[in-house]
Scaffold this active site. Sequence first.
Site, PDB file in Angstrom:
ATOM      1  N   TYR A 439      40.525 -99.212  85.287  1.00  0.00           N
ATOM      2  CA  TYR A 439      41.638 -99.713  86.086  1.00  0.00           C
ATOM      3  C   TYR A 439      42.749 -98.684  86.250  1.00  0.00           C
ATOM      4  CZ  TYR A 439      43.689-101.590  81.634  1.00  0.00           C
ATOM      5  OH  TYR A 439      44.189-101.768  80.371  1.00  0.00           O
ATOM      6  N   GLU A 440      43.606 -98.945  87.248  1.00  0.00           N
ATOM      7  CA  GLU A 440      44.619 -97.996  87.732  1.00  0.00           C
ATOM      8  C   GLU A 440      43.980 -96.725  88.285  1.00  0.00           C
ATOM      9  OE1 GLU A 440      47.182 -99.518  88.034  1.00  0.00           O
ATOM     10  OE2 GLU A 440      46.914-101.056  86.507  1.00  0.00           O
ATOM     11  N   GLY A 441      42.783 -96.857  88.815  1.00  0.00           N
ATOM     12  CA  GLY A 441      42.066 -95.706  89.361  1.00  0.00           C
ATOM     13  C   GLY A 441      41.090 -95.161  88.353  1.00  0.00           C
ATOM     14  N   GLN A 446      41.024 -90.323  89.515  1.00  0.00           N
ATOM     15  CA  GLN A 446      42.039 -89.460  88.904  1.00  0.00           C
ATOM     16  C   GLN A 446      41.664 -87.992  89.064  1.00  0.00           C
ATOM     17  OE1 GLN A 446      44.816 -90.878  87.841  1.00  0.00           O
ATOM     18  NE2 GLN A 446      43.907 -92.886  88.230  1.00  0.00           N
TER      19      GLN A 446
END
Length: 599
Positions: A439-441, A446
Site C-alpha cells: 500500500y501507498e504504492g 516507488q
Amino acid sequence: MQNFKSPVRDTLFVMNELLGFEKHYADLGFDDASPDMVDAICQEAAKFTDNVLAPLNAIGDQVGCQWQDGEVTTPEGFKEAYQTYVEGGWPSMTHPEEFGGQNLPYSLSSAIAEWFSGANHAWAMYPGLSQGCISTILAHGTDEQKQRFLPNMIEGSWTGTMCLTESHCGSDLGMLKTKADPNEDGSYSITGTKIFISAGEHDFSDNIVHVVLARLPDAPSGTRGISLFIIPKFNVDDQGQITDRNKVACGSIEHKMGINASPTCVINFDGARGYLIGQANRGLNCMFTFMNAARIGTGLEGLAGTEAAFQGALAYAKDRLQFRASNGPVNPDGPADPIIVHPDVRRMLLTQKAFREGNRALAIYCMQMVDMTLYSNNEDEKQIAEAKLALLTPVVKAFLTETAQETTSYGMQVFGGHGYVKEWGMEQLARDTRICTMYEGTTGIQAIDLLGRKIMGSNGELLNVFVQEVRDYCLSVRDKSQFNAWSNAIDTHLDEWQQITQEIGKRAANNPNEIGAASVDYLMYSGYVIVGYMWLKMAVVAQTKLDEGTTDSQFYQAKIQTAAFYFDRLLSRTRSLVSSMESGADNLMNMPEELFLVD
C-alpha cells in the site's frame, strides 16, 4: 508472545547523538522540545506503547474486526486504548495551537509512531491515517474548512481516512470513476465506491472525515481531471457540530492475510455531501501531501516489524537450548547450548539488528528533512531538504518494507517450528508486515518514482545533492584510520551509483523499458548504499563516545560490531544488484506473451 519494549534508547541515540536534534529543534524555534522534554515525552509514549498497546496485539489478530449492517466493531480493548491515547494528548502533538494542537515537531511524533506500530500494527493504523488527513486539510483547506473539521480531529474525537483507489483502477488513479456534481450551496454530491480504505469505519470516534478523490462533470480525462473532497460520515454545521448522517456507508470489510484488527473497508458514497479542497482538477497534487507523509509512515511500519521481530527472535535465541556450540559447550551444566551460539542464528539476528538500526537512522534522518521543509525560515536549507526528501521518500517506503519481509521471516526462522504457530507472535508479524510493500504504492511504483521521475526527471541533480553530502562526510572522517575501509567502500559505491545511473539513462534513450527493468534493483542498491552511510556515521559517533569514556560502553561497542557486519555481509549484496541492472531489459521483454505458459 514476546513482550514488546519501545526502542527508546536507540531512537534517542539517533536523534540526539547522531543527528543533533537538540540544535535542530532550537534552530527551528521549538523551545518546548528541549532534551528533557523530548525524553519525558518518549518515556510516557513508551509506557502507553508497552503497557496498553502491546498486550492487545495478539487478541486483535485473533478476534479481528466484525462488520454487520454497515457498522464495524473493533476487538475488545481497542476502543479503550484509543481513548487513553486521546486523553494523553497524543493526536494533537504536532498541530497548530490555534486548532488545539501542541505545536511540537513532526519528527518527534513520527519517531514515536514507529513504536506504536511495533507494539500493535493494526491499532496504530487508526490514528496514523488521521494524521495524514489533518495535514492535508491544514495544507490545502480553506479557513472555513479548517475551523469546521480540524479542532475535533486534532483533539482525536474525530478520525480521518484517505479514499483513493477503486476496484478497476488500483494505483492507476487516472482511471477513477467516482463523480462529484456541484450543489447550489457550493457543496458537492459525491457518488462512487472506494476500496481498500483503512479504518474507513469503526467504533473509535464520533465522526470519520474522508478525504476523497473524485471527478467533476467537466473534468479532463486522466490524472489531470481529479479533484479532492472532504466528506464526513456525519454532516457538520458551520460551528463544527455534528448534524445528520451523510450518505456514506461501509459496504463490507476485507478478509485479509494480516492486520486483522484494522478494518479495510469498501466505502460507498451515494450522493454524499462533500466539500472541494484545493483547486478543481488539482486533487492529486493536494493528495500528495497525504501520500508522501503516508509513504514515510509505511516505511516506519516496516521498520516497526523489523524491531518487533528482532526483539522476539533475540529473546528466544538466548533462551532456547538446542545442540552444542561447534567450538565447545558454553552451557556445560545444561542439556544443550542456547541457539544464539550457532553461526546461522547469529547471521539472522545480526541481519535483523543491522536493518533495525540502520533503517531507523535513515527514517529519522528523513524526519529531520521533513521538519526543515515544514518549519525552516532559511529558503536555501528548505530547498536542499526538499531535494533530499524527493530522493529518499521512495527509498524509505520501499527499502524499509522490503527488508522487513526478510527480517520478519527470520523472526519465524529463529523460532523454528514454534515460529509457525500463533502463540509466539512471529507469524503474525510476518503476515501484518507483508502489506507494507503494497500500500501507498508498491515497491515497483516507488522504484519507478525514484529512478524515472526523480533521478532521470531531474537529470541526476537530486542524486547529486545527496551524493555530495555523503562524499563530504567520507572526506571528513579520512583521519579516522579505523574507518577508512568503510568510508572508502561508501565512496566507491557513490561513483558506481552515478555511473550506473548514467548507463541506464543511455540505454533508456533507445529503449524506455530499461527504466522499469532496472528500477527495483536500482532502488534496493540505493537503499544499501544510503544505509551504509548511516552505519558509517553511527560507528564514528560510537567510537567517539568510547574514546571519551562512556558509562554505556556495551551500547556503543554493539554499534561498531553491527556496522562491521553490515559492511562485510550486507553491503556486498550490491554486487548482485549491479549484475542484474547491467543485464538490461531484453531478458524481461523479449519473451512473447503467448509463451507465458502454465503447462
